[in-house]
Design a protein around this motif. Structure first.
Motif, PDB file in Angstrom:
ATOM      1  N   GLY A 270     -38.608 117.668 -27.569  1.00 14.38           N
ATOM      2  CA  GLY A 270     -39.989 117.213 -27.691  1.00 14.38           C
ATOM      3  C   GLY A 270     -40.246 116.519 -29.015  1.00 14.38           C
ATOM      4  N   GLU A 271     -39.700 117.058 -30.088  1.00 15.38           N
ATOM      5  CA  GLU A 271     -39.903 116.462 -31.407  1.00 15.38           C
ATOM      6  C   GLU A 271     -39.198 115.109 -31.520  1.00 15.38           C
ATOM      7  N   TYR A 272     -37.969 115.038 -31.015  1.00  8.20           N
ATOM      8  CA  TYR A 272     -37.250 113.752 -31.015  1.00  8.20           C
ATOM      9  C   TYR A 272     -38.009 112.710 -30.189  1.00  8.20           C
ATOM     10  N   ALA A 273     -38.488 113.116 -29.013  1.00  6.22           N
ATOM     11  CA  ALA A 273     -39.198 112.185 -28.127  1.00  6.22           C
ATOM     12  C   ALA A 273     -40.478 111.676 -28.788  1.00  6.22           C
ATOM     13  N   GLN A 274     -41.188 112.559 -29.446  1.00  7.41           N
ATOM     14  CA  GLN A 274     -42.424 112.171 -30.121  1.00  7.41           C
ATOM     15  C   GLN A 274     -42.132 111.178 -31.250  1.00  7.41           C
ATOM     16  N   LEU A 275     -41.087 111.431 -32.006  1.00 10.29           N
ATOM     17  CA  LEU A 275     -40.730 110.545 -33.108  1.00 10.29           C
ATOM     18  C   LEU A 275     -40.232 109.189 -32.593  1.00 10.29           C
TER      19      LEU A 275
ATOM     20  N   SER B  40     -26.831 116.620 -36.475  1.00 14.28           N
ATOM     21  CA  SER B  40     -28.019 116.527 -37.324  1.00 14.28           C
ATOM     22  C   SER B  40     -27.652 116.134 -38.744  1.00 14.28           C
ATOM     23  N   ALA B  41     -26.544 116.659 -39.231  1.00 15.87           N
ATOM     24  CA  ALA B  41     -26.094 116.288 -40.584  1.00 15.87           C
ATOM     25  C   ALA B  41     -25.780 114.798 -40.642  1.00 15.87           C
TER      26      ALA B  41
ATOM     27  N   GLU C 241     -38.877 109.962 -42.962  1.00 18.67           N
ATOM     28  CA  GLU C 241     -38.844 111.305 -43.551  1.00 18.67           C
ATOM     29  C   GLU C 241     -39.086 112.378 -42.500  1.00 18.67           C
ATOM     30  N   ASN C 242     -39.892 112.065 -41.472  1.00 15.41           N
ATOM     31  CA  ASN C 242     -40.104 113.012 -40.374  1.00 15.41           C
ATOM     32  C   ASN C 242     -38.811 113.262 -39.603  1.00 15.41           C
TER      33      ASN C 242
ATOM     34  N   GLU D  56     -34.289 116.934 -38.368  1.00 13.50           N
ATOM     35  CA  GLU D  56     -32.854 117.234 -38.433  1.00 13.50           C
ATOM     36  C   GLU D  56     -32.603 118.486 -39.286  1.00 13.50           C
ATOM     37  N   GLN D  57     -33.313 118.609 -40.397  1.00 11.42           N
ATOM     38  CA  GLN D  57     -33.158 119.794 -41.247  1.00 11.42           C
ATOM     39  C   GLN D  57     -33.627 121.048 -40.518  1.00 11.42           C
ATOM     40  N   ASP D  58     -34.754 120.954 -39.804  1.00  8.18           N
ATOM     41  CA  ASP D  58     -35.256 122.086 -39.023  1.00  8.18           C
ATOM     42  C   ASP D  58     -34.268 122.459 -37.923  1.00  8.18           C
ATOM     43  N   ASN D  59     -33.651 121.445 -37.316  1.00  4.83           N
ATOM     44  CA  ASN D  59     -32.664 121.671 -36.267  1.00  4.83           C
ATOM     45  C   ASN D  59     -31.484 122.470 -36.833  1.00  4.83           C
TER      46      ASN D  59
END
Length: 146
Positions: free
Chosen positions: A46-51, A102-103, A128-129, A134-137
């Motif tokens: 969901g976060e990737y899709a939104q971004l 993600s890294a 930055e989002n 990626e950091q949260d992942n």
């Protein structure tokens, strides 16, 4: 807002990274037998899709067509996931794969940010989002490592 060439390049980079995040995560959701792990993956989808949508909207507002990731990258991702989950489909192994992906996304986006000094605050925020996602992942995936 008028986007300059660096903004367009940055937003396309975010768009492509988010697209690869979606594709890779979807492939792993299909392989997972762990409901809790799958739920975590769906949150990131969901976060990737939104971004991705946000980057696409900013590009389209300027008459720019978002550039999809290339076929070789997508094919390589698919083959890598198929091969890496052939023997080991544990959540731990898939979390490790996601951490590595993600890294790579963080490194790619940070390099692009560092080489694009003249980007607008809006394009910078989108980039930055992606790094934050990626950091949260990575943080979320660490709990599945064993």
């Amino acid at each position: 807002m008028d986007l300059n060439k660096q903004d367009i390049n940055m937003l396309n980079n975010v768009y492509q990274n988010a697209e690869m995040g979606i594709k890779g995560t979807q492939l792993l959701v299909e392989k997972s037998d762990d409901p809790r792990f799958s739920q975590t993956l769906h949150r990131f989808l969901g976060e990737y899709a939104q971004l991705k949508e946000q980057a696409a909207t900013l590009l389209l507002e300027q008459g720019e067509q978002p550039r999809d990731s290339n076929l070789m990258e997508s094919t390589g991702l698919w083959m890598g996931v198929q091969f890496n989950t052939l023997i080991d489909k544990t959540s731990s192994h898939m979390a490790e794969m996601l951490i590595q992906g993600s890294a790579m996304g963080i490194v790619d986006n940070t390099k692009t940010l560092n080489t694009h000094q003249d980007i607008s605050p809006q394009a910078k925020k989108v980039a930055e989002n992606l790094i934050r996602i990626e950091q949260d992942n990575i943080k979320a995936m660490k709990q599945y490592l064993n």
